[in-house]
Enzyme design. Structure first.
Site, PDB file in Angstrom:
ATOM      1  N   ARG A 110       0.843  -1.197   0.000  1.00  0.00           N
ATOM      2  CA  ARG A 110       0.000   0.000   0.000  1.00  0.00           C
ATOM      3  C   ARG A 110       0.876   1.245   0.000  1.00  0.00           C
ATOM      4  NH1 ARG A 110      -3.259   2.398   4.785  1.00  0.00           N
ATOM      5  NH2 ARG A 110      -4.944   3.582   3.784  1.00  0.00           N
ATOM      6  N   PHE A 161       1.294  10.690   1.265  1.00  0.00           N
ATOM      7  CA  PHE A 161       0.877  10.175   2.570  1.00  0.00           C
ATOM      8  C   PHE A 161       1.927   9.217   3.140  1.00  0.00           C
ATOM      9  CE2 PHE A 161      -2.537   7.483   4.928  1.00  0.00           C
ATOM     10  CZ  PHE A 161      -2.117   7.999   6.139  1.00  0.00           C
ATOM     11  N   GLN A 178       3.331   1.542   3.005  1.00  0.00           N
ATOM     12  CA  GLN A 178       3.096   0.535   4.051  1.00  0.00           C
ATOM     13  C   GLN A 178       3.525  -0.852   3.591  1.00  0.00           C
ATOM     14  OE1 GLN A 178      -0.855   0.667   5.687  1.00  0.00           O
ATOM     15  NE2 GLN A 178      -0.735  -1.370   6.589  1.00  0.00           N
ATOM     16  N   ASN A 202      -1.649  -0.505  12.490  1.00  0.00           N
ATOM     17  CA  ASN A 202      -2.469  -1.300  13.397  1.00  0.00           C
ATOM     18  C   ASN A 202      -3.919  -1.304  12.948  1.00  0.00           C
ATOM     19  OD1 ASN A 202      -3.809   1.074  14.450  1.00  0.00           O
ATOM     20  ND2 ASN A 202      -2.020   1.445  15.755  1.00  0.00           N
ATOM     21  N   PHE A 261       4.674   1.490   8.452  1.00  0.00           N
ATOM     22  CA  PHE A 261       4.606   2.426   7.338  1.00  0.00           C
ATOM     23  C   PHE A 261       5.651   3.524   7.532  1.00  0.00           C
ATOM     24  CE2 PHE A 261       1.560   3.962  10.482  1.00  0.00           C
ATOM     25  CZ  PHE A 261       1.788   5.335  10.541  1.00  0.00           C
ATOM     26  N   LEU A 283      -2.058  11.432  12.970  1.00  0.00           N
ATOM     27  CA  LEU A 283      -1.813  10.063  13.426  1.00  0.00           C
ATOM     28  C   LEU A 283      -1.167  10.023  14.816  1.00  0.00           C
ATOM     29  CD1 LEU A 283      -0.461   8.426  10.120  1.00  0.00           C
ATOM     30  CD2 LEU A 283      -2.804   8.451  11.003  1.00  0.00           C
ATOM     31  N   HIS A 334      -0.633   5.781  16.482  1.00  0.00           N
ATOM     32  CA  HIS A 334       0.363   4.832  15.985  1.00  0.00           C
ATOM     33  C   HIS A 334       1.699   5.111  16.659  1.00  0.00           C
ATOM     34  CE1 HIS A 334      -2.170   3.349  12.603  1.00  0.00           C
ATOM     35  NE2 HIS A 334      -2.693   4.571  12.701  1.00  0.00           N
TER      36      HIS A 334
END
Length: 304
Positions: free
Chosen positions: A196, A201, A204, A242, A253, A262, A266
């Site tokens: 991903r 952004f 991952q 997660n 990531f 975030l 995380h």
């Protein structure tokens, strides 16, 4: 009786003209509140009201609003018109407030997400901020990831890990990037994919069991708890992916921009020391959905 009947009809006629004046004037105000005069020709003579003469041609709308609305409120129909006028003004005020709010939010979002790849993180000096800038993390070990895009190895990413602050999370990553899980034939990050990648952004990876974001596991079992939210999500940090609170496994990531929303969700446990150019090459093959247009995998990895 004839005299009473005659007076009654005369009164009704005058009241009809008064009602017509009020209705026409009120409608004009609602249709055009900024007008300087009421666009109607209805007049009420001295015989109707001996104490005053109402001629709407010469009455400024804004000045006469209060007196007209006072007369209008005497009937149910005109009370409804008064309510509509107040509602329009309230809606206009609310719309203006929302416009200002959204404009301000847009500016905040733009500047909050703006980042330059490879730019050195700025140290946060706010004494009331419980979280640290990643540049303040003490690096206790380094891990390399050799990245392959399609059939070509395009370069190496070197990550510095914060083992003093987050020893359990760092140990999990170190083992999976080096020897792998010994009890499971050394399975780990080697040859696993970045499943991903979303431009602007993050990238991952770490799902070495299914390769689609639904698998992976830690050296402690399927999941382990959040060790701590100690560092901000700045450009080029590595953080645990997660599925909610205390669901860390093996997936991670690497951020491509600042992602402060975030923070507190995380666990950031390291940052890129070398290879931001490699990360940008990976980003070029991502998409808004996260699906890559070519396989991107960790060809080799280990401790330095």
């Amino acid at each position: 009786q004839d005299l009473v009947r005659s007076l009654r009809f005369s009164f009704r006629g005058k009241m009809s003209r008064l009602t017509a004046f009020i209705g026409t004037s009120g409608s004009a105000l609602l249709a055009n509140p900024s007008a300087t005069s009421l666009p109607c020709s209805t007049s009420i003579s001295r015989s109707t009201f001996t104490s005053a003469r109402f001629t709407c041609r010469t009455t400024p709308a804004l000045k006469s609003t209060r007196s007209v609305l006072t007369m209008m409120s005497s009937t149910k129909e005109n009370s409804r018109m008064l309510s509509q006028l107040k509602t329009r003004r309230a809606v206009l005020a609310l719309g203006t407030a929302l416009t200002v709010l959204l404009f301000g939010f847009g500016i905040w979002t733009f500047h909050g997400n703006k980042a330059v790849a490879g730019e050195a993180p700025k140290v946060i000096s706010d004494p009331d901020d419980p979280m640290k800038d990643p540049s303040q993390g003490i690096i206790t070990s380094k891990v390399f990831l050799d990245i392959q895009i399609g059939d070509e190895v395009v370069g190496r990413i070197v990550l510095g890990l914060f083992g003093k602050d987050l020893p359990k999370t760092v140990k999990n990553f170190e083992v999976l990037a080096s020897t792998g899980m010994v009890d499971k034939k050394g399975i780990g990050f080697k040859n696993s994919v970045f499943h991903r990648i979303i431009p602007g952004f993050m990238a991952q990876g770490g799902d070495f069991t299914k390769g689609n974001g639904t698998g992976g596991e830690s050296i402690y079992g399927r999941n382990f708890e959040d060790e701590g939210f100690l560092f901000h999500h700045k450009t080029g940090v590595i953080s645990m992916a997660n599925a909610g609170k205390n669901t860390n496994g093996s997936q991670f990531f690497i951020t491509l921009v600042d992602t402060k929303w975030l923070d507190g969700h995380h666990v950031v446990f390291g940052r890129i020391l070398e290879g931001m150019d490699v990360l940008k090459k990976m980003e070029a093959h991502g998409s808004r959905s996260g699906k890559t247009d070519v396989a991107i995998r960790i060809k080799d990895c280990g401790l330095l």
